[in-house]
Design a protein around this motif. Structure first.
Motif, mmCIF file in Angstrom:
data_model
loop_
_atom_site.group_PDB
_atom_site.id
_atom_site.type_symbol
_atom_site.label_atom_id
_atom_site.label_comp_id
_atom_site.label_asym_id
_atom_site.label_seq_id
_atom_site.Cartn_x
_atom_site.Cartn_y
_atom_site.Cartn_z
ATOM 1 N N MET A 138 10.690 -1.426 8.761
ATOM 2 C CA MET A 138 10.272 -1.049 7.346
ATOM 3 C C MET A 138 9.369 0.728 7.645
ATOM 4 O O MET A 138 8.431 0.449 8.292
ATOM 5 N N ALA A 139 9.099 0.726 6.036
ATOM 6 C CA ALA A 139 8.797 2.394 5.795
ATOM 7 C C ALA A 139 7.529 1.724 6.137
ATOM 8 O O ALA A 139 7.171 1.841 4.781
ATOM 9 N N THR A 140 6.267 2.830 5.796
ATOM 10 C CA THR A 140 5.198 2.661 6.164
ATOM 11 C C THR A 140 5.100 3.239 4.568
ATOM 12 O O THR A 140 5.735 4.961 4.299
ATOM 13 N N GLU A 141 4.411 2.954 3.465
ATOM 14 C CA GLU A 141 4.642 3.446 2.167
ATOM 15 C C GLU A 141 2.976 4.631 2.541
ATOM 16 O O GLU A 141 2.260 4.793 2.421
ATOM 17 N N VAL A 142 3.133 5.687 1.362
ATOM 18 C CA VAL A 142 2.221 6.741 1.542
ATOM 19 C C VAL A 142 2.037 7.523 0.162
ATOM 20 O O VAL A 142 1.796 6.346 -0.708
ATOM 21 N N GLU A 143 0.306 7.303 0.770
ATOM 22 C CA GLU A 143 -0.768 7.043 0.065
ATOM 23 C C GLU A 143 -1.481 8.563 0.339
ATOM 24 O O GLU A 143 -1.434 9.090 0.887
ATOM 25 N N SER A 144 -2.298 8.842 -1.307
ATOM 26 C CA SER A 144 -3.305 9.281 -1.205
ATOM 27 C C SER A 144 -4.082 10.025 0.085
ATOM 28 O O SER A 144 -5.197 9.193 0.069
ATOM 29 N N GLY A 145 -4.025 11.403 0.449
ATOM 30 C CA GLY A 145 -5.276 11.272 1.521
ATOM 31 C C GLY A 145 -4.176 11.329 3.200
ATOM 32 O O GLY A 145 -5.074 11.863 3.921
ATOM 33 N N ASP A 146 -3.450 10.692 3.206
ATOM 34 C CA ASP A 146 -2.109 10.873 4.036
ATOM 35 C C ASP A 146 -1.816 11.925 4.772
ATOM 36 O O ASP A 146 -1.675 13.068 4.346
ATOM 37 N N LEU A 147 -1.792 11.948 6.096
ATOM 38 C CA LEU A 147 -1.102 13.126 6.534
ATOM 39 C C LEU A 147 -0.063 12.970 6.627
ATOM 40 O O LEU A 147 0.483 11.559 7.987
ATOM 41 N N VAL A 148 1.433 13.424 6.550
ATOM 42 C CA VAL A 148 2.670 13.387 6.350
ATOM 43 C C VAL A 148 3.204 14.456 7.233
ATOM 44 O O VAL A 148 2.844 16.061 7.149
ATOM 45 N N GLN A 149 4.227 14.201 7.761
ATOM 46 C CA GLN A 149 5.256 15.510 8.563
ATOM 47 C C GLN A 149 6.580 15.313 6.650
ATOM 48 O O GLN A 149 7.596 14.716 6.982
ATOM 49 N N ALA A 150 6.943 16.290 6.329
ATOM 50 C CA ALA A 150 7.593 16.807 5.620
ATOM 51 C C ALA A 150 9.097 17.705 6.007
ATOM 52 O O ALA A 150 9.064 17.830 7.230
ATOM 53 N N ALA A 151 10.533 16.973 6.183
ATOM 54 C CA ALA A 151 11.303 16.445 6.651
ATOM 55 C C ALA A 151 11.492 18.785 6.737
ATOM 56 O O ALA A 151 11.834 19.078 5.352
ATOM 57 N N GLY A 152 12.476 19.282 7.291
ATOM 58 C CA GLY A 152 12.363 20.692 7.759
ATOM 59 C C GLY A 152 10.945 21.785 7.080
ATOM 60 O O GLY A 152 11.595 22.298 6.841
ATOM 61 N N HIS A 153 9.617 21.067 7.252
ATOM 62 C CA HIS A 153 8.624 22.156 6.848
ATOM 63 C C HIS A 153 7.620 21.952 8.236
ATOM 64 O O HIS A 153 7.451 20.822 8.458
ATOM 65 N N ALA A 154 7.029 22.917 8.931
ATOM 66 C CA ALA A 154 6.184 22.973 9.974
ATOM 67 C C ALA A 154 4.937 21.270 9.030
ATOM 68 O O ALA A 154 4.844 22.785 7.782
ATOM 69 N N GLY A 155 4.533 21.079 9.875
ATOM 70 C CA GLY A 155 2.957 20.376 9.093
ATOM 71 C C GLY A 155 2.170 19.962 10.400
ATOM 72 O O GLY A 155 2.132 20.457 11.046
ATOM 73 N N PRO A 156 1.578 19.269 9.480
ATOM 74 C CA PRO A 156 1.411 18.066 9.263
ATOM 75 C C PRO A 156 1.195 18.532 7.728
ATOM 76 O O PRO A 156 -0.137 19.369 7.704
ATOM 77 N N TRP A 157 0.818 17.865 6.720
ATOM 78 C CA TRP A 157 0.816 18.199 5.425
ATOM 79 C C TRP A 157 -0.234 16.461 4.944
ATOM 80 O O TRP A 157 -0.359 15.968 4.862
ATOM 81 N N THR A 158 -1.152 17.255 3.636
ATOM 82 C CA THR A 158 -2.379 16.177 3.368
ATOM 83 C C THR A 158 -1.533 15.904 1.816
ATOM 84 O O THR A 158 -1.089 16.166 1.002
ATOM 85 N N VAL A 159 -1.516 14.476 1.563
ATOM 86 C CA VAL A 159 -0.833 14.066 0.919
ATOM 87 C C VAL A 159 -1.968 13.986 -0.767
ATOM 88 O O VAL A 159 -3.304 13.551 -0.333
ATOM 89 N N ILE A 160 -1.612 14.711 -1.151
ATOM 90 C CA ILE A 160 -2.357 14.791 -2.860
ATOM 91 C C ILE A 160 -3.007 13.405 -3.391
ATOM 92 O O ILE A 160 -3.536 13.419 -4.141
ATOM 93 N N GLU A 161 -1.392 13.671 -4.151
ATOM 94 C CA GLU A 161 -0.844 12.419 -5.041
ATOM 95 C C GLU A 161 0.259 12.023 -4.679
ATOM 96 O O GLU A 161 1.187 13.278 -4.381
#
Length: 75
Positions: free
Chosen positions: A1-24
């Protein structure tokens, strides 16, 4: 089961160096911000959650009510 992405989470975007913070998150799209200030918009299905936001709003509301927070309009 996939984890739901929410504001404030740190994520890795496919094809982009990260991590990225979810703003919205809106309509399956996430606005992301990198530590260097760059912003990016990606579909939530292409993101992998690295770390969930520990500042859960629901938990904060529950802890306030348990600690005897000041009365509200509805008290």
């Amino acid at each position: 089961m996939a984890t739901e992405v929410e504001s404030g989470d740190l994520v890795q975007a496919a094809g982009h160096a990260g991590p990225w913070t979810v703003i919205e998150v809106r309509q399956g799209m996430a606005l992301l911000e990198h530590a260097d200030g760059h912003k990016l918009s990606r579909r939530t299905t292409t993101l992998t959650v690295v770390r969930k936001n520990s500042g859960n709003k629901a938990a904060a509301v529950e802890s306030d009510s348990e600690e005897g927070a000041s009365p509200t309009l509805f008290d």
